[in-house]
Design a protein around this motif. Structure first.
Motif, PDB file in Angstrom:
ATOM      1  N   UNK A  47       8.966  -8.897   4.975  1.00 26.12           N
ATOM      2  CA  UNK A  47       8.618  -8.488   6.334  1.00 26.12           C
ATOM      3  C   UNK A  47       7.530  -9.401   6.904  1.00 26.12           C
ATOM      4  N   UNK A  48       6.537  -9.735   6.085  1.00 23.76           N
ATOM      5  CA  UNK A  48       5.469 -10.620   6.552  1.00 23.76           C
ATOM      6  C   UNK A  48       6.034 -11.970   6.986  1.00 23.76           C
ATOM      7  N   UNK A  49       6.974 -12.498   6.223  1.00 19.63           N
ATOM      8  CA  UNK A  49       7.580 -13.770   6.589  1.00 19.63           C
ATOM      9  C   UNK A  49       8.381 -13.646   7.879  1.00 19.63           C
ATOM     10  N   UNK A  50       9.069 -12.512   8.050  1.00 25.02           N
ATOM     11  CA  UNK A  50       9.824 -12.283   9.283  1.00 25.02           C
ATOM     12  C   UNK A  50       8.888 -12.258  10.495  1.00 25.02           C
ATOM     13  N   UNK A  51       7.710 -11.665  10.325  1.00 25.36           N
ATOM     14  CA  UNK A  51       6.734 -11.636  11.414  1.00 25.36           C
ATOM     15  C   UNK A  51       6.249 -13.050  11.726  1.00 25.36           C
ATOM     16  N   UNK A  52       5.987 -13.818  10.689  1.00 26.60           N
ATOM     17  CA  UNK A  52       5.493 -15.181  10.890  1.00 26.60           C
ATOM     18  C   UNK A  52       6.553 -16.090  11.500  1.00 26.60           C
ATOM     19  N   UNK A  74       4.741 -14.686  21.549  1.00 24.53           N
ATOM     20  CA  UNK A  74       3.405 -14.114  21.397  1.00 24.53           C
ATOM     21  C   UNK A  74       2.492 -14.596  22.523  1.00 24.53           C
ATOM     22  N   UNK A  75       2.611 -15.887  22.859  1.00 24.82           N
ATOM     23  CA  UNK A  75       1.786 -16.442  23.945  1.00 24.82           C
ATOM     24  C   UNK A  75       2.119 -15.767  25.269  1.00 24.82           C
ATOM     25  N   UNK A 114       5.633  -3.416  20.624  1.00 25.98           N
ATOM     26  CA  UNK A 114       6.658  -3.773  21.599  1.00 25.98           C
ATOM     27  C   UNK A 114       7.309  -5.134  21.342  1.00 25.98           C
ATOM     28  N   UNK A 115       6.650  -5.965  20.559  1.00 26.04           N
ATOM     29  CA  UNK A 115       7.203  -7.297  20.286  1.00 26.04           C
ATOM     30  C   UNK A 115       7.567  -7.468  18.821  1.00 26.04           C
ATOM     31  N   UNK A 116       6.584  -7.255  17.960  1.00 28.85           N
ATOM     32  CA  UNK A 116       6.797  -7.543  16.537  1.00 28.85           C
ATOM     33  C   UNK A 116       7.767  -6.565  15.906  1.00 28.85           C
ATOM     34  N   UNK A 117       7.520  -5.270  16.087  1.00 21.51           N
ATOM     35  CA  UNK A 117       8.342  -4.267  15.413  1.00 21.51           C
ATOM     36  C   UNK A 117       9.823  -4.377  15.785  1.00 21.51           C
TER      37      UNK A 117
END
Length: 273
Positions: free
Chosen positions: A156-161, A168-169, A184-187
């Protein structure tokens, strides 16, 4: 048209998928017949009929001692342990995985620790879990959790990265807070990856579950397999192995179907395994 560019019809795909299973069953039936022709009392490769009778007895005839239908009792107990362990691992993967992947301070603090824990063979700490938590349900659930959570957290951490930095910007430009970006974005972005992580985590989870039940349990699919092995009851062991495989396959397909229906945009590149 080259063979790699051909699209298979659904009946053809089903037929091709069934061929290896049919070959395996045929090879087993022949081998079983040959062994029993030399030794009618052979227990190593029981006939398909004998295994069907044993499965019927375990599933649809009450046990003489307890009055329970052993197959369903074992299945319910095993699936309950598996579900609790995977649920805890999923919750940890969401909380720690997103935190590690999205917040640099947490990543620097916890990523090396999680990576190290994920390298420990969980089965080696089973005696420690039995000493700490006893021989009850907690130790079995903890083994499943420790065996699956670290890998799921890293996934999951890698998917977020891997989320494009541009997204994100843009969220920061619009004034989104860290919490708003997470919810609203990551999940939404990592949920299909989370389902994939669960599917992959179920493979070792079944191994740890069966191992724990074999060592210290009074019910469960693993317990039953190791209980009857002393009698060389392959007519029970082999159907139980097939039943476990079928359960694992059904759970995996249900998760895949859920992902395909809920997140079709994640499967646009082609077929999913």
């Amino acid at each position: 048209m080259r063979i790699i560019n051909r699209t298979l019809s659904r009946p053809t795909a089903i037929l091709l998928g069934a061929i290896p299973f049919a070959l395996l069953i045929g090879i087993y039936a022949i081998a079983s017949h040959l062994r029993r022709a030399d030794n009618p009392a052979d227990k190593l490769l029981p006939s398909l009929g004998r295994m069907a009778d044993a499965m019927w007895r375990m599933g649809f005839e009450a046990d003489k001692r307890s009055g329970d239908y052993l197959l369903w009792i074992d299945t319910t107990d095993s699936l309950s342990r598996l579900a609790v362990g995977i649920a805890i691992s999923t919750l940890l993967a969401i909380c720690l995985g997103i935190s590690i992947g999205f917040i640099p301070h947490i990543r620097r603090g916890f990523a090396p620790f999680v990576a190290t824990i994920s390298l420990i063979p969980p089965i080696t700490i089973l005696p420690i879990l039995f000493i700490i938590f006893g021989l009850g349900e907690t130790s079995k659930v903890m083994l499943i959790t420790l065996g699956t959570a670290p890998v799921m957290i890293r996934s999951v951490a890698q998917a977020v990265m891997d989320i494009p930095r541009e997204l994100i910007i843009k969220a920061e430009t619009l004034g989104a807070s860290t919490w708003q970006m997470i919810t609203r974005l990551v999940l939404p972005q990592i949920l299909p990856k989370l389902i994939t992580a669960i599917r992959l985590g179920l493979v070792p989870a079944w191994i740890f579950l069966i191992s724990a039940e074999a060592i210290a349990s009074t019910s469960g699919l693993g317990y039953r397999i190791f209980l009857v092995r002393r009698y060389l009851a392959m007519d029970v062991i082999l159907p139980y192995v097939i039943w476990i495989t079928l359960l694992a396959f059904v759970i995996d397909r249900l998760l895949l179907k859920t992902s395909l229906k809920a997140f079709p945009w994640n499967h646009l590149a082609g077929e999913s395994l």
